[in-house]
Design a protein around this motif. Structure first.
Motif, PDB file in Angstrom:
ATOM      1  N   GLY A   8     -12.472  10.678 -24.398  1.00  0.00           N
ATOM      2  CA  GLY A   8     -12.942   9.327 -24.096  1.00  0.00           C
ATOM      3  C   GLY A   8     -13.563   8.733 -25.358  1.00  0.00           C
ATOM      4  N   ASN A   9     -13.200   7.505 -25.655  1.00  0.00           N
ATOM      5  CA  ASN A   9     -13.801   6.800 -26.795  1.00  0.00           C
ATOM      6  C   ASN A   9     -14.635   5.657 -26.203  1.00  0.00           C
ATOM      7  OD1 ASN A   9     -14.432   5.383 -29.089  1.00  0.00           O
ATOM      8  ND2 ASN A   9     -12.334   4.703 -29.518  1.00  0.00           N
ATOM      9  N   TRP A  10     -15.931   5.890 -26.124  1.00  0.00           N
ATOM     10  CA  TRP A  10     -16.801   4.894 -25.482  1.00  0.00           C
ATOM     11  C   TRP A  10     -16.966   3.645 -26.335  1.00  0.00           C
ATOM     12  CZ3 TRP A  10     -21.691   7.657 -23.034  1.00  0.00           C
ATOM     13  CH2 TRP A  10     -21.259   8.546 -22.037  1.00  0.00           C
ATOM     14  N   LYS A  11     -16.609   3.732 -27.608  1.00  0.00           N
ATOM     15  CA  LYS A  11     -16.827   2.606 -28.541  1.00  0.00           C
ATOM     16  C   LYS A  11     -18.306   2.196 -28.503  1.00  0.00           C
ATOM     17  CE  LYS A  11     -12.027   1.471 -27.963  1.00  0.00           C
ATOM     18  NZ  LYS A  11     -10.945   0.523 -28.077  1.00  0.00           N
ATOM     19  N   MET A  12     -18.623   0.904 -28.634  1.00  0.00           N
ATOM     20  CA  MET A  12     -20.042   0.498 -28.683  1.00  0.00           C
ATOM     21  C   MET A  12     -20.526   0.133 -27.276  1.00  0.00           C
ATOM     22  SD  MET A  12     -21.802  -2.136 -31.386  1.00  0.00           S
ATOM     23  CE  MET A  12     -21.421  -3.635 -30.509  1.00  0.00           C
ATOM     24  N   GLY A  93     -10.973   6.931 -38.577  1.00  0.00           N
ATOM     25  CA  GLY A  93      -9.892   5.992 -38.879  1.00  0.00           C
ATOM     26  C   GLY A  93      -9.373   5.225 -37.686  1.00  0.00           C
ATOM     27  N   HIS A  94     -10.216   5.036 -36.675  1.00  0.00           N
ATOM     28  CA  HIS A  94      -9.789   4.217 -35.536  1.00  0.00           C
ATOM     29  C   HIS A  94      -9.354   2.841 -36.040  1.00  0.00           C
ATOM     30  CE1 HIS A  94      -9.954   1.842 -31.881  1.00  0.00           C
ATOM     31  NE2 HIS A  94      -9.784   2.971 -31.234  1.00  0.00           N
ATOM     32  N   SER A  95      -8.397   2.231 -35.371  1.00  0.00           N
ATOM     33  CA  SER A  95      -7.872   0.949 -35.873  1.00  0.00           C
ATOM     34  C   SER A  95      -8.963  -0.119 -35.929  1.00  0.00           C
ATOM     35  CB  SER A  95      -6.706   0.469 -35.016  1.00  0.00           C
ATOM     36  OG  SER A  95      -7.168  -0.006 -33.780  1.00  0.00           O
ATOM     37  N   TYR A 165      -2.126   8.938 -31.910  1.00  0.00           N
ATOM     38  CA  TYR A 165      -1.230   7.817 -32.198  1.00  0.00           C
ATOM     39  C   TYR A 165      -1.625   6.673 -31.280  1.00  0.00           C
ATOM     40  CZ  TYR A 165       2.644   4.648 -31.742  1.00  0.00           C
ATOM     41  OH  TYR A 165       3.380   3.497 -31.667  1.00  0.00           O
ATOM     42  N   GLU A 166      -2.132   5.609 -31.879  1.00  0.00           N
ATOM     43  CA  GLU A 166      -2.591   4.462 -31.090  1.00  0.00           C
ATOM     44  C   GLU A 166      -1.970   3.179 -31.641  1.00  0.00           C
ATOM     45  OE1 GLU A 166      -6.558   5.315 -29.034  1.00  0.00           O
ATOM     46  OE2 GLU A 166      -7.046   4.674 -31.052  1.00  0.00           O
ATOM     47  N   PRO A 167      -0.891   2.716 -31.019  1.00  0.00           N
ATOM     48  CA  PRO A 167      -0.332   1.440 -31.468  1.00  0.00           C
ATOM     49  C   PRO A 167      -1.390   0.347 -31.278  1.00  0.00           C
ATOM     50  CG  PRO A 167       0.694   2.162 -29.402  1.00  0.00           C
ATOM     51  CD  PRO A 167      -0.193   3.273 -29.851  1.00  0.00           C
ATOM     52  N   TRP A 169      -1.345  -2.755 -30.952  1.00  0.00           N
ATOM     53  CA  TRP A 169      -1.043  -3.778 -29.956  1.00  0.00           C
ATOM     54  C   TRP A 169      -1.334  -3.308 -28.535  1.00  0.00           C
ATOM     55  CZ3 TRP A 169       2.940  -1.713 -27.012  1.00  0.00           C
ATOM     56  CH2 TRP A 169       3.712  -0.726 -27.645  1.00  0.00           C
ATOM     57  N   ALA A 170      -1.563  -2.019 -28.358  1.00  0.00           N
ATOM     58  CA  ALA A 170      -1.823  -1.499 -27.003  1.00  0.00           C
ATOM     59  C   ALA A 170      -3.304  -1.224 -26.762  1.00  0.00           C
ATOM     60  CB  ALA A 170      -1.020  -0.214 -26.788  1.00  0.00           C
ATOM     61  N   ILE A 171      -4.120  -1.359 -27.806  1.00  0.00           N
ATOM     62  CA  ILE A 171      -5.533  -0.993 -27.666  1.00  0.00           C
ATOM     63  C   ILE A 171      -6.324  -2.131 -27.053  1.00  0.00           C
ATOM     64  CG2 ILE A 171      -7.640  -0.370 -28.908  1.00  0.00           C
ATOM     65  CD1 ILE A 171      -5.922   1.077 -30.939  1.00  0.00           C
ATOM     66  N   GLY A 172      -6.911  -1.857 -25.898  1.00  0.00           N
ATOM     67  CA  GLY A 172      -7.778  -2.830 -25.242  1.00  0.00           C
ATOM     68  C   GLY A 172      -7.061  -4.066 -24.743  1.00  0.00           C
ATOM     69  N   THR A 173      -5.734  -4.042 -24.726  1.00  0.00           N
ATOM     70  CA  THR A 173      -4.968  -5.230 -24.355  1.00  0.00           C
ATOM     71  C   THR A 173      -4.432  -5.147 -22.930  1.00  0.00           C
ATOM     72  OG1 THR A 173      -2.968  -4.183 -25.201  1.00  0.00           O
ATOM     73  CG2 THR A 173      -4.165  -5.636 -26.714  1.00  0.00           C
ATOM     74  N   GLY A 210      -2.932   6.868 -27.476  1.00  0.00           N
ATOM     75  CA  GLY A 210      -4.048   6.020 -27.073  1.00  0.00           C
ATOM     76  C   GLY A 210      -3.632   4.572 -27.049  1.00  0.00           C
ATOM     77  N   GLY A 211      -4.211   3.804 -26.129  1.00  0.00           N
ATOM     78  CA  GLY A 211      -3.896   2.381 -26.005  1.00  0.00           C
ATOM     79  C   GLY A 211      -3.672   2.028 -24.554  1.00  0.00           C
ATOM     80  N   SER A 212      -4.737   1.514 -23.917  1.00  0.00           N
ATOM     81  CA  SER A 212      -4.668   1.100 -22.506  1.00  0.00           C
ATOM     82  C   SER A 212      -4.162   2.204 -21.581  1.00  0.00           C
ATOM     83  CB  SER A 212      -3.818  -0.173 -22.355  1.00  0.00           C
ATOM     84  OG  SER A 212      -4.407  -1.240 -23.078  1.00  0.00           O
ATOM     85  N   MET A 213      -4.500   3.436 -21.904  1.00  0.00           N
ATOM     86  CA  MET A 213      -4.157   4.538 -21.004  1.00  0.00           C
ATOM     87  C   MET A 213      -5.228   4.593 -19.916  1.00  0.00           C
ATOM     88  SD  MET A 213      -3.178   8.257 -22.300  1.00  0.00           S
ATOM     89  CE  MET A 213      -2.813   9.651 -21.296  1.00  0.00           C
ATOM     90  N   GLY A 230      -4.664  12.303 -24.557  1.00  0.00           N
ATOM     91  CA  GLY A 230      -4.924  10.874 -24.657  1.00  0.00           C
ATOM     92  C   GLY A 230      -6.272  10.581 -25.284  1.00  0.00           C
ATOM     93  N   LEU A 231      -6.354   9.443 -25.956  1.00  0.00           N
ATOM     94  CA  LEU A 231      -7.633   8.901 -26.426  1.00  0.00           C
ATOM     95  C   LEU A 231      -7.844   7.631 -25.601  1.00  0.00           C
ATOM     96  CD1 LEU A 231     -10.028   9.115 -28.362  1.00  0.00           C
ATOM     97  CD2 LEU A 231      -8.692   7.911 -30.082  1.00  0.00           C
ATOM     98  N   ILE A 232      -8.878   7.666 -24.788  1.00  0.00           N
ATOM     99  CA  ILE A 232      -9.037   6.669 -23.735  1.00  0.00           C
ATOM    100  C   ILE A 232     -10.249   5.797 -24.021  1.00  0.00           C
ATOM    101  CG2 ILE A 232      -9.061   6.392 -21.211  1.00  0.00           C
ATOM    102  CD1 ILE A 232      -7.014   8.508 -22.240  1.00  0.00           C
ATOM    103  N   GLY A 233     -10.054   4.492 -24.120  1.00  0.00           N
ATOM    104  CA  GLY A 233     -11.173   3.583 -24.356  1.00  0.00           C
ATOM    105  C   GLY A 233     -11.753   3.094 -23.042  1.00  0.00           C
ATOM    106  N   GLY A 234     -11.340   1.902 -22.621  1.00  0.00           N
ATOM    107  CA  GLY A 234     -11.904   1.255 -21.441  1.00  0.00           C
ATOM    108  C   GLY A 234     -12.030   2.154 -20.217  1.00  0.00           C
ATOM    109  N   ALA A 235     -10.975   2.896 -19.915  1.00  0.00           N
ATOM    110  CA  ALA A 235     -10.988   3.719 -18.694  1.00  0.00           C
ATOM    111  C   ALA A 235     -11.942   4.909 -18.805  1.00  0.00           C
ATOM    112  CB  ALA A 235      -9.577   4.200 -18.370  1.00  0.00           C
TER     113      ALA A 235
END
Ligand code: PGA
Length: 250
Positions: A8-12, A93-95, A165-167, A169-173, A210-213, A230-235
């Motif tokens: 899980g990538n909680w970000k900020m 190196g997160h995008s 691998y996180e395209p 265009w798929a991150i947080g979109t 990773g990317g909207s998974m 997976g590297l999971i942001g929002g979820a």
């Protein structure tokens, strides 16, 4: 087949109180999995996360670290500052770091090296933008990110690294790569690693998507042969959703 690594990538996001609530809810939901579970939390939540997850199967990661051990680098954190409080992983190196904070393949490499030297396991992120994909440059960009970003990394060091691998265009979109798009891109990336390190090392390397998974699409993605996790942001901010991703592949 390998077990999966779900991070899980909680970000900020998440105050200390929210951290306590989320981790307390998550612990029983993921305790029976064979997959590796990691949460990468903001610096201020690390101590609490390490304490709360002690004795559980949840591992804790940070979201960045510097390439020097100490010095005049205002706002940065040294790798040993993370290991001394019990942190095991670090996202590098997160995008979002590449886009907003000037991260380059060279700084990604420097941070990865330093993390490894301190005993951290880096989760190194790569991925193309929409323009790069639409312009037919996806493979060129991914190849450059691997060859430059792993330039001085030895095959022994590679064993301690996870690639995400996180395209972009798929991150947080909310637009996820299809199962096939993600699998094909990761197959290509693994091929570049194979050229550099040999097939056995490339096959053993964990490459996440990773990317909207999320809880809805994880099963399809995680059942693709090339996708090792997976590297999971929002979820990852909702215990039930993140747990569903962790358990989407048995
Ligand atoms: P997302 O983020 O799941 O919210 O798209 C993934 C990431 O940035 O690692």
């Amino acid at each position: 087949m390998k077990n999966k690594i779900i991070a899980g990538n909680w970000k900020m996001n998440n105050t200390r109180e929210q951290t306590e609530q989320l981790i307390t809810a998550l612990i029983p939901l993921v305790q029976d999995t064979n997959n590796t579970v990691i949460i990468c939390v903001p610096f201020t939540d690390l101590c609490k996360a390490v304490k709360l997850t002690k004795g559980t199967n949840i591992h804790v990661g940070a979201q960045n670290c510097h390439w020097k051990e100490s010095g005049a680098f205002t706002g940065e954190i040294a790798p040993s500052m993370l290991t001394e409080i019990g942190v095991e992983y670090v996202v590098i190196g997160h995008s979002e770091r590449r886009t907003y904070f000037g991260e380059t393949d060279a700084t990604v490499l420097a941070r990865t090296k330093a993390a490894l030297n301190a005993g951290l396991k880096p989760i190194v992120c790569i991925g193309e933008t929409l323009d790069e994909r639409n312009g037919g440059r996806m493979e060129e960009v991914l190849r450059r990110q691997v060859l430059e970003g792993f330039k001085d990394i030895s095959v022994q060091e590679l064993e301690h690294i996870i690639v995400a691998y996180e395209p972009v265009w798929a991150i947080g979109t909310g637009v996820t790569a299809t199962d096939e798009q993600a699998d094909e891109a990761i197959r290509f990336v693994r091929g570049v690693f194979a050229e550099k390190y040999g097939k056995a090392a490339a096959d053993a390397l964990y490459i996440q998507y990773g990317g909207s998974m999320n809880d809805k699409n994880a099963e399809g993605l995680l059942n693709m042969p090339q996708i090792d996790g997976g590297l999971i942001g929002g979820a990852s901010l909702v215990a039930e959703k993140f747990a569903a991703v962790v358990k989407a592949h048995i």
